[in-house]
Design an enzyme around this catalytic site. Sequence first.
Site, short mmCIF file in Angstrom:
data_model
loop_
_atom_site.label_atom_id
_atom_site.label_comp_id
_atom_site.label_asym_id
_atom_site.label_seq_id
_atom_site.Cartn_x
_atom_site.Cartn_y
_atom_site.Cartn_z
N TYR A 1 0.14 0.03 -56.37
CA TYR A 1 0.53 0.75 -55.15
C TYR A 1 2.04 0.79 -55.06
O TYR A 1 2.71 -0.25 -55.04
CB TYR A 1 -0.07 0.03 -53.94
CG TYR A 1 0.32 0.64 -52.62
CD1 TYR A 1 -0.26 1.82 -52.18
CD2 TYR A 1 1.27 0.03 -51.80
CE1 TYR A 1 0.10 2.37 -50.95
CE2 TYR A 1 1.64 0.57 -50.59
CZ TYR A 1 1.05 1.75 -50.17
OH TYR A 1 1.41 2.30 -48.96
N ASP B 1 8.89 -2.37 -59.50
CA ASP B 1 8.64 -2.24 -58.07
C ASP B 1 8.42 -3.64 -57.52
O ASP B 1 7.33 -4.20 -57.57
CB ASP B 1 7.42 -1.36 -57.82
CG ASP B 1 7.11 -1.22 -56.34
OD1 ASP B 1 7.84 -1.80 -55.51
OD2 ASP B 1 6.10 -0.56 -56.01
N LYS C 1 10.06 -5.50 -47.84
CA LYS C 1 9.27 -6.61 -47.31
C LYS C 1 10.11 -7.87 -47.11
O LYS C 1 10.77 -8.03 -46.11
CB LYS C 1 8.05 -6.84 -48.20
CG LYS C 1 7.07 -5.65 -48.18
CD LYS C 1 5.79 -5.96 -48.88
CE LYS C 1 4.89 -4.73 -48.99
NZ LYS C 1 4.31 -4.27 -47.74
#
Length: 444
Positions: free
Chosen positions: A125, A228, A256
């Site tokens: 994702y 990522d 995050k």
Amino acid sequence: MPGGTDSNFRAWGDDTVYVDRGQGGRVWDIDGNEYIDLRLGYGPVILGHGDPRVDDHVNERMRRGVSFSLTSEDEVEAMELIKQMTGWVGKARMTVSGTEATMHAMRIARGYTGRSKIVKFEGQYHGVHDYALISVTPNDMSELGDEDNPVALAWGRGIPEAVSRTVIPARFNRVDVLRRIFERDGNDIAAVIVEPILGNAQAILPRQGFHEEMRALTREFGALLIFDEVKTGFRIARGGAAEHFGVTPDLATYAKAIGNGYPAACFAGSDEVMSVLPDKVSHGGTYAGNRVAAAAAVATLKILRDTDALESIHQVGRSLQAGLAEVISERGLPYVFTGHPAMFGIMFTEQAPNEYRDWANSDHDLYDAVAMGMHARGAMPEPDSREPWFICEAHAREDIVDRVVTIFADSLDAALEARAKGAHAEAVSAQWAMDETSAGAAAS
């Protein structure tokens, strides 16, 4: 709001949770129910909700104003910290979300190489822009196509076929498949983008040497490697996955954990690759580097750099795994832990998974039932077996291990009992049907 939420991932039907507040490693819903938070907003709350070290710094800085579309000292300091902590980054720019960060990293890779295609791995994702929503999360593995020639499966409507044709899906941990892709399309491949740990399938780890082989392959064919690190960055090590695995990418994305829950993100890369900015590749954003996000990043990264927060997080994760292992083993169930102690998964399966397709071979229905049972008992992992558990520093101070292990044990027992009763009911129903058939045959 469609589904009653501002994100498809929060819409759980009748089980949708509406939050009131969070503090430390816990959250409370609007009905007053308290939960040990094992989601942590999908990972950003690395220190704990409402951490005063971060909030006080943000509050002080934001009184000077928030959005100017001008550059502040806060932004510069945040990116200097990114560079310092990673050790390999030459330049970086802030965004507001991980989705933006991966979108811009892909664009930079295409702009730098002059090529158009991006390779991504099944089940990974990278946000919700069109170029990321390919082969992400089907339940039926046959939809992903042939194992040696995966298809580009768009996740939902609205993604132009022309866009999906620029994304080439590959299989995580299968460098042989990746090599065949490069031998076929290497002249068109700008980059490989990878979650160093497969965060969208309970944090499946790379096999030994996979990242090194992928790094060598991209260099051989003149493509870039994008890590990522939206989930792994500054969570599994101070320098993220690049430090943890000892592999240096060309570009990386962070979000995050860099802001402890504030909307802070960035994309970063070597001086050479990032040199396409600002003259050759477009990037902008009214809220990019806004003072709230930048100040949060400064405060959070300094804490992660200068304290033992990460060591505490990792120890809690290891202690939880030890307790959970005892519970599952006592019940004679096959299982494996996936991921890193700071973000790990539990798969009910005989064999350690290597890629997203292996998720289908695990007893994910049992896991989902256990997760929902934990919600009812006061702990909240994501109610989807693809999402790992996340740990924050506050969990160490709150000594949550014994409580979570007990909740997990009770929830597992309840799920197994419900399954046994369901199997018994199905057997009774099948026997009844056979008796009726036999009686009908005898009557005729």
